[in-house]
Design a protein around this motif. Structure first.
Motif, PDB file in Angstrom:
ATOM      1  N   THR A 461       0.854  -1.185   0.000  1.00 26.06           N
ATOM      2  CA  THR A 461       0.000   0.000   0.000  1.00 26.06           C
ATOM      3  C   THR A 461       0.891   1.236   0.000  1.00 26.06           C
ATOM      4  N   PRO A 462       1.269   1.742  -1.191  1.00 30.62           N
ATOM      5  CA  PRO A 462       2.164   2.905  -1.245  1.00 30.62           C
ATOM      6  C   PRO A 462       1.437   4.182  -0.847  1.00 30.62           C
ATOM      7  N   GLN A 463       2.167   5.058  -0.155  1.00 32.56           N
ATOM      8  CA  GLN A 463       1.668   6.385   0.198  1.00 32.56           C
ATOM      9  C   GLN A 463       2.856   7.296   0.442  1.00 32.56           C
ATOM     10  N   GLU A 464       2.594   8.589   0.428  1.00 32.08           N
ATOM     11  CA  GLU A 464       3.666   9.545   0.631  1.00 32.08           C
ATOM     12  C   GLU A 464       4.123   9.543   2.093  1.00 32.08           C
ATOM     13  N   LEU A 465       5.438   9.585   2.256  1.00 27.38           N
ATOM     14  CA  LEU A 465       6.023   9.558   3.592  1.00 27.38           C
ATOM     15  C   LEU A 465       7.127  10.595   3.660  1.00 27.38           C
ATOM     16  N   ASN A 466       7.079  11.461   4.661  1.00 25.07           N
ATOM     17  CA  ASN A 466       8.132  12.454   4.883  1.00 25.07           C
ATOM     18  C   ASN A 466       9.255  11.792   5.669  1.00 25.07           C
ATOM     19  N   LEU A 467      10.371  11.548   4.982  1.00 24.97           N
ATOM     20  CA  LEU A 467      11.473  10.833   5.619  1.00 24.97           C
ATOM     21  C   LEU A 467      12.077  11.628   6.772  1.00 24.97           C
ATOM     22  N   HIS A 469      10.557  13.518   9.018  1.00 24.36           N
ATOM     23  CA  HIS A 469       9.790  13.270  10.236  1.00 24.36           C
ATOM     24  C   HIS A 469       9.994  11.851  10.759  1.00 24.36           C
ATOM     25  N   THR A 470      10.000  10.912   9.815  1.00 25.53           N
ATOM     26  CA  THR A 470      10.172   9.500  10.212  1.00 25.53           C
ATOM     27  C   THR A 470      11.513   9.270  10.890  1.00 25.53           C
ATOM     28  N   ILE A 471      12.577   9.840  10.309  1.00 25.37           N
ATOM     29  CA  ILE A 471      13.920   9.650  10.864  1.00 25.37           C
ATOM     30  C   ILE A 471      14.040  10.325  12.225  1.00 25.37           C
ATOM     31  N   ASP A 472      13.404  11.506  12.394  1.00 24.14           N
ATOM     32  CA  ASP A 472      13.447  12.175  13.698  1.00 24.14           C
ATOM     33  C   ASP A 472      12.833  11.300  14.789  1.00 24.14           C
ATOM     34  N   ASN A 473      11.693  10.672  14.465  1.00 25.86           N
ATOM     35  CA  ASN A 473      11.044   9.791  15.448  1.00 25.86           C
ATOM     36  C   ASN A 473      11.919   8.589  15.778  1.00 25.86           C
ATOM     37  N   LEU A 474      12.530   8.001  14.738  1.00 21.45           N
ATOM     38  CA  LEU A 474      13.402   6.849  14.963  1.00 21.45           C
ATOM     39  C   LEU A 474      14.629   7.246  15.783  1.00 21.45           C
ATOM     40  N   ALA A 475      15.169   8.430  15.511  1.00 19.76           N
ATOM     41  CA  ALA A 475      16.381   8.872  16.212  1.00 19.76           C
ATOM     42  C   ALA A 475      16.098   9.079  17.698  1.00 19.76           C
ATOM     43  N   ARG A 476      14.936   9.652  18.028  1.00 20.26           N
ATOM     44  CA  ARG A 476      14.615   9.862  19.440  1.00 20.26           C
ATOM     45  C   ARG A 476      14.488   8.518  20.179  1.00 20.26           C
ATOM     46  N   ALA A 477      13.772   7.579  19.547  1.00 22.27           N
ATOM     47  CA  ALA A 477      13.631   6.265  20.177  1.00 22.27           C
ATOM     48  C   ALA A 477      14.981   5.570  20.317  1.00 22.27           C
ATOM     49  N   PHE A 478      15.859   5.752  19.318  1.00 19.04           N
ATOM     50  CA  PHE A 478      17.178   5.121  19.369  1.00 19.04           C
ATOM     51  C   PHE A 478      18.005   5.702  20.514  1.00 19.04           C
ATOM     52  N   GLN A 479      17.998   7.016  20.645  1.00 19.88           N
ATOM     53  CA  GLN A 479      18.792   7.669  21.686  1.00 19.88           C
ATOM     54  C   GLN A 479      18.351   7.205  23.070  1.00 19.88           C
ATOM     55  N   GLU A 480      17.018   7.097  23.267  1.00 19.09           N
ATOM     56  CA  GLU A 480      16.505   6.689  24.567  1.00 19.09           C
ATOM     57  C   GLU A 480      16.971   5.289  24.950  1.00 19.09           C
ATOM     58  N   SER A 489      25.607   6.971  20.036  1.00 19.85           N
ATOM     59  CA  SER A 489      24.870   8.106  19.489  1.00 19.85           C
ATOM     60  C   SER A 489      24.516   7.842  18.029  1.00 19.85           C
ATOM     61  N   LEU A 490      23.480   8.503  17.555  1.00 21.56           N
ATOM     62  CA  LEU A 490      23.030   8.367  16.171  1.00 21.56           C
ATOM     63  C   LEU A 490      23.097   9.725  15.498  1.00 21.56           C
ATOM     64  N   GLU A 491      23.879   9.796  14.437  1.00 23.31           N
ATOM     65  CA  GLU A 491      23.958  11.007  13.634  1.00 23.31           C
ATOM     66  C   GLU A 491      23.226  10.782  12.320  1.00 23.31           C
ATOM     67  N   THR A 492      22.318  11.699  11.999  1.00 24.39           N
ATOM     68  CA  THR A 492      21.531  11.572  10.765  1.00 24.39           C
ATOM     69  C   THR A 492      21.870  12.702   9.813  1.00 24.39           C
ATOM     70  N   LYS A 493      21.837  12.384   8.538  1.00 21.51           N
ATOM     71  CA  LYS A 493      22.102  13.373   7.501  1.00 21.51           C
ATOM     72  C   LYS A 493      21.196  13.076   6.317  1.00 21.51           C
ATOM     73  N   ILE A 494      20.331  14.054   5.975  1.00 19.13           N
ATOM     74  CA  ILE A 494      19.387  13.891   4.870  1.00 19.13           C
ATOM     75  C   ILE A 494      19.680  14.972   3.850  1.00 19.13           C
ATOM     76  N   SER A 495      19.806  14.563   2.576  1.00 18.24           N
ATOM     77  CA  SER A 495      20.250  15.474   1.526  1.00 18.24           C
ATOM     78  C   SER A 495      19.259  16.608   1.267  1.00 18.24           C
ATOM     79  N   GLU A 496      17.993  16.419   1.562  1.00 17.99           N
ATOM     80  CA  GLU A 496      16.987  17.448   1.320  1.00 17.99           C
ATOM     81  C   GLU A 496      16.248  17.726   2.619  1.00 17.99           C
ATOM     82  N   SER A 497      15.829  18.956   2.761  1.00 18.87           N
ATOM     83  CA  SER A 497      15.151  19.359   3.998  1.00 18.87           C
ATOM     84  C   SER A 497      13.745  18.803   4.102  1.00 18.87           C
ATOM     85  N   ASP A 498      13.162  18.448   3.001  1.00 20.24           N
ATOM     86  CA  ASP A 498      11.787  17.917   3.009  1.00 20.24           C
ATOM     87  C   ASP A 498      11.701  16.778   1.990  1.00 20.24           C
ATOM     88  N   LEU A 499      12.350  15.640   2.307  1.00 21.29           N
ATOM     89  CA  LEU A 499      12.453  14.517   1.371  1.00 21.29           C
ATOM     90  C   LEU A 499      11.227  13.619   1.497  1.00 21.29           C
TER      91      LEU A 499
END
Length: 629
Positions: A461-467, A469-480, A489-499
Motif C-alpha cells: 500500500t504505497p503512500q507519501e512519507l516524509n522521511l 519526520h520518520t527519521i526524527d522519530n526513529l532517532a529519538r527512540a534510538f537515543q533513549e 549516538s546516532l547522527e543523521t544526515k538527509i540530503s533534502e530538507s523535506d524529502l
C-alpha cells in the motif's frame, strides 16, 4: 515444552533415518520402530502405496512372539485402495478384528494425495491421549517424506537392476550364438533380478508346419512343447540336462498364449503351470505357481498379411499373488525379442545387426534416463539436507529466544507472589513481564510477517512519507534506548530538507527499525552510528539511498554471503549473549524485495590488526512519482 521437543526429536530421527539408511527396505521398518517406541504402542503398521503394485506393509511389534499381525489383515492392507476416507473404513474394520485393542491412525499425503497410512495399536486398557494423537499428526509430514523417499529409492534400485540386466544380456546376446547357452544365461539373470520362483523357456515343435504360419481360424494345433530350460528358486539352479515334453493340445494356457501372440498372456494369481490334467503330466514335470506371465518368442514376419511364427514362450512364475508392472512387462518383452532374434540368427544375420544397433540406442536412452533420475535423487537428498540444516538453525535460535524470556517471566511471577513486596519492586517485576511479553510478541509477529511475505499475502500500500519526520522519530527512540545503555549516538544526515518518498510505510519503518536495532546490538561502546539518506537520479527516475554504518563487531567473509539467511546467526553471537532469532535481516531482505528495492552490506576492519569493523548497510528504493491527473 517437552511435548514440542518430542515432536522435533521424532522428526529429526525420521529425517536421519532417511538420510543415513542405505537399504530402502529398512527405512520404514526403522521408522515404525521409532514411532512405536515413542508413542508406547504395541504394534505400529506403515502402509505405503506403490505404483501398479500391491501396497507395501512394514510393521513393528513390541512383543514379536505375541504381536504379529494375522495374514488376513496383512492381505487386506496390501490390497487396500488408498483414497480419501479410507482411514475411517480401516479403523472400523480393524476395531472389529481387534476388539481388545484401541487403534490410532493417520493418513500421510504428498502433493494432496494419500501415499500411506500409519496405524498404531494399544491395549484397550491404555487409551490414546490427546498429546499422543497430536504427536502422530505432527510427524505425519515427515512420515510422508519417508514413504516417498523409500518409493524413490526402490524405483531407483529397480531401475539399476533392470539396467544392469539389460547391459549383461546385451553383451551375451551379441556374443552367444547357440540358443541353449543363451537360454541358460538369460533365464538365470531374469529370475534372479525379478526375484521369480520359477522360469521356463518353452520351444514349440509343430506337427504341421503350415499351421504355424496361419493362426487365423486355428483354434488348436497339434504339436509338442519342449521345456528347453527351467529355473527353480527352491534349488537356485537350472535344470536343462533332461529334456521334458508334453503335448501342445493338453495345455489350454499354451493354446491361449499361441492365439494371442505376439501379445503376452499374464495372470496375477491362482494360475498353475503347466496346466495339465493328472493323467497327462509326465513324471519329470511339476505343476506349480500362482502368478504367471507367458511372453511369446516370435519368428521373422515374412509379409504384412501373414503373422510371424511363434517359436515358443518365455514363462515366468511367482508362487503367490503378483501384479505384473509395466516396467517388468516392457523388460521381459525386450528380452523375448532378443532371444527370438538369437533363435533365427543363422537366417537373418544382417537384420539381427540392425536390431542390436536399435536396441543399443534404446539402452543408451535408458541409461540417460537413469542418469537424470540419479541426478534428481541427488538434488532431493541435498534439499533434505538443507531442510535439516534449516531446522537445526531454527531450533537453535528459537530455543534461546523462547527459553530466556520464559525464565525471566517465571522469576518475575515468583517475586510478585511474595507477600512482603514493595511497590517499587512490584513495578520493577511488572516491567520485566511487560518487556519479555513484548519480546515474545515481536518474535511471533516477525514469524507471521515472514510467512505473509513468503506466501505472497503481504499487501503493498504505497503512500507519501516524509522521511525527515520518520527519521526524527526513529532517532529519538534510538537515543533513549542505546545512549543510556552503551553510550551510542546516532547522527543523521538527509540530503533534502523535506524529502518525500512514495512507499509502503509499515514495511519501510520495519526495515529501518531492524537495521538500527542491528547496528545498536553490534556497535562498540561509546561509538557513533551514521544514518545518511540521499536522492539519486537514474535513467528510470529516482532512487532513495539509505546508508547505516556502525563500528564494532564485524561480519567475517565466510558469514557475509549468508547474512540474510533465515535463522542464521554469526559465529560467536550466542557466546557474546547478543539477543536475536536470526529472522531480523532475513525479514529485512524480504521486505526490501517487497518494495522492489535492493540491499547490500559490507564489513571491513579499520586496519589489518584491528578487531573493530566498519559495517555498512546500503538500501536502495525506487522512487516512482505519482501520475498527475
Amino acid at each position: 515444552m517437552q511435548h514440542s521437543i518430542q515432536i522435533e526429536q521424532m522428526v529429526s530421527n525420521i529425517l536421519q533415518i532417511i538420510l543415513k539408511s542405505q537399504n530402502c527396505d529398512r527405512i520404514l521398518s526403522d521408522v515404525a520402530s521409532q514411532v512405536g517406541n515413542l508413542l508406547s504402542a504395541d504394534i505400529c503398521v506403515i502402509v505405503s502405496a506403490t505404483d501398479n503394485q500391491p501396497n507395501k506393509i512394514n510393521y513393528w511389534c513390541k512383543e514379536q512372539d505375541s504381536g504379529l499381525l494375522p495374514k488376513e489383515v496383512i492381505d487386506y492392507l496390501t490390497n487396500l485402495s488408498l483414497i480419501d476416507g479410507v482411514l475411517s473404513q480401516v479403523q472400523n474394520l480393524l476395531s472389529e478384528r481387534f476388539p481388545t485393542q484401541t487403534l490410532l491412525g493417520v493418513e500421510t499425503q504428498t502433493q494432496y494425495q494419500i501415499n500411506g497410512l500409519i496405524l498404531l495399536f494399544k491395549s484397550s486398557a491404555a487409551q490414546w491421549t490427546n498429546s499422543e494423537q497430536e504427536i502422530l499428526t505432527h510427524i505425519s509430514d515427515s512420515m510422508a517424506i519417508a514413504i516417498s523417499q523409500t518409493k524413490l529409492q526402490q524405483q531407483a534400485r529397480t531401475k539399476n537392476k533392470h539396467q544392469s540386466l539389460l547391459r549383461n544380456l546385451s553383451r551375451e546376446i551379441a556374443h552367444i550364438s547357440h540358443p541353449d547357452l543363451l537360454f541358460k544365461n538369460c533365464l538365470t539373470q531374469i529370475c534372479n533380478t525379478l526375484q521369480l520362483d520359477r522360469g521356463m523357456v518353452l520351444m514349440l515343435k509343430y506337427q504341421n508346419p503350415l499351421q504355424a504360419k496361419n493362426r487365423r481360424g486355428n483354434k488348436s494345433i497339434r504339436g509338442t512343447v519342449e521345456i528347453a530350460c527351467e529355473y527353480s528358486a527352491e534349488r537356485d539352479s537350472l535344470d536343462s540336462q533332461t529334456k521334458k515334453f508334453f503335448s501342445f493340445s493338453h495345455s489350454d494356457l499354451c493354446q491361449q498364449a499361441w492365439q494371442t501372440a505376439p501379445q503376452y498372456l499374464c495372470f496375477e494369481s491362482d494360475t498353475k503351470f503347466p496346466d495339465l490334467v493328472a493323467e497327462n503330466i509326465p513324471d519329470s514335470i511339476q505343476t506349480k505357481g500362482s502368478a504367471l506371465l507367458m511372453m511369446p518368442l516370435m519368428g521373422k514376419k515374412n509379409s504384412e498379411t501373414s503373422p510371424a511364427v511363434v517359436w515358443g514362450f518365455l514363462v515366468l512364475q511367482h508362487d503367490s499373488f503378483h501384479s505384473w508392472s509395466e516396467d517388468e512387462l516392457d523388460l521381459i518383452d525386450w528380452i523375448s525379442v532378443q532371444v527370438s532374434t538369437a533363435i533365427v540368427h543363422h537366417q537373418t544375420l544382417n537384420q539381427v545387426q540392425s536390431i542390436v544397433e536399435e536396441r543399443t540406442a534404446q539402452l543408451k536412452w535408458s541409461l540417460d534416463v537413469q542418469a537424470k533420475l540419479s541426478e534428481k535423487m541427488r538434488h532431493n537428498i541435498e534439499r533434505l539436507q538443507k531442510l535439516n540444516q534449516l531446522k537445526d538453525d531454527f531450533m537453535s535460535s528459537m530455543s534461546h529466544e523462547l527459553k530466556t524470556p520464559l525464565t525471566s517471566m517465571k522469576m518475575a511471577i515468583m517475586m510478585l507472589r511474595q507477600a512482603q513486596i514493595s511497590p517499587d519492586m512490584k513495578e520493577k517485576y511488572l516491567n520485566i513481564l511487560e518487556q519479555e511479553w513484548n519480546r515474545e510478541y515481536s518474535l511471533i509477529k516477525d514469524l507471521l510477517t515472514l510467512q505473509e511475505v513468503e506466501s505472497g499475502e503481504l499487501t503493498y500500500t504505497p503512500q507519501e512519507l516524509n522521511l525527515n519526520h520518520t527519521i526524527d522519530n526513529l532517532a529519538r527512540a534510538f537515543q533513549e534506548k542505546w545512549h543510556v545503555n552503551k553510550g551510542i549516538s546516532l547522527e543523521t544526515k538527509i540530503s533534502e530538507s523535506d524529502l518525500i518518498i512514495n512507499t509502503d510505510v509499515d514495511s519501510l519503518t520495519h526495515i529501518l527499525n531492524e537495521l538500527l536495532l542491528n547496528a545498536g546490538k553490534y556497535s562498540a561502546v561509546d561509538t557513533i552510528i551514521e544514518l545518511n539518506i540521499e536522492s539519486q537520479a537514474t535513467l528510470k527516475g529516482k532512487n532513495i539511498v539509505i546508508k547505516i554504518a556502525n563500528l564494532g563487531a564485524g561480519i567475517t567473509p565466510e558469514e557475509l554471503p549468508h547474512i540474510f539467511d533465515k535463522f542464521r546467526r554469526g559465529q560467536g553471537v550466542t557466546d557474546r549473549a547478543v539477543p536475536g532469532t536470526g529472522l531480523g535481516l532475513a525479514l529485512v531482505q524480504y521486505l526490501v524485495e517487497h518494495l522492489n528495492g535492493k540491499i547490500d552490506v559490507t564489513s571491513e576492519p579499520l586496519d589489518c590488526d584491528s578487531e573493530i569493523f566498519a559495517t555498512t548497510f546500503v538500501l536502495k528504493l525506487p522512487q516512482f512519482q505519482p501520475a498527475i491527473s
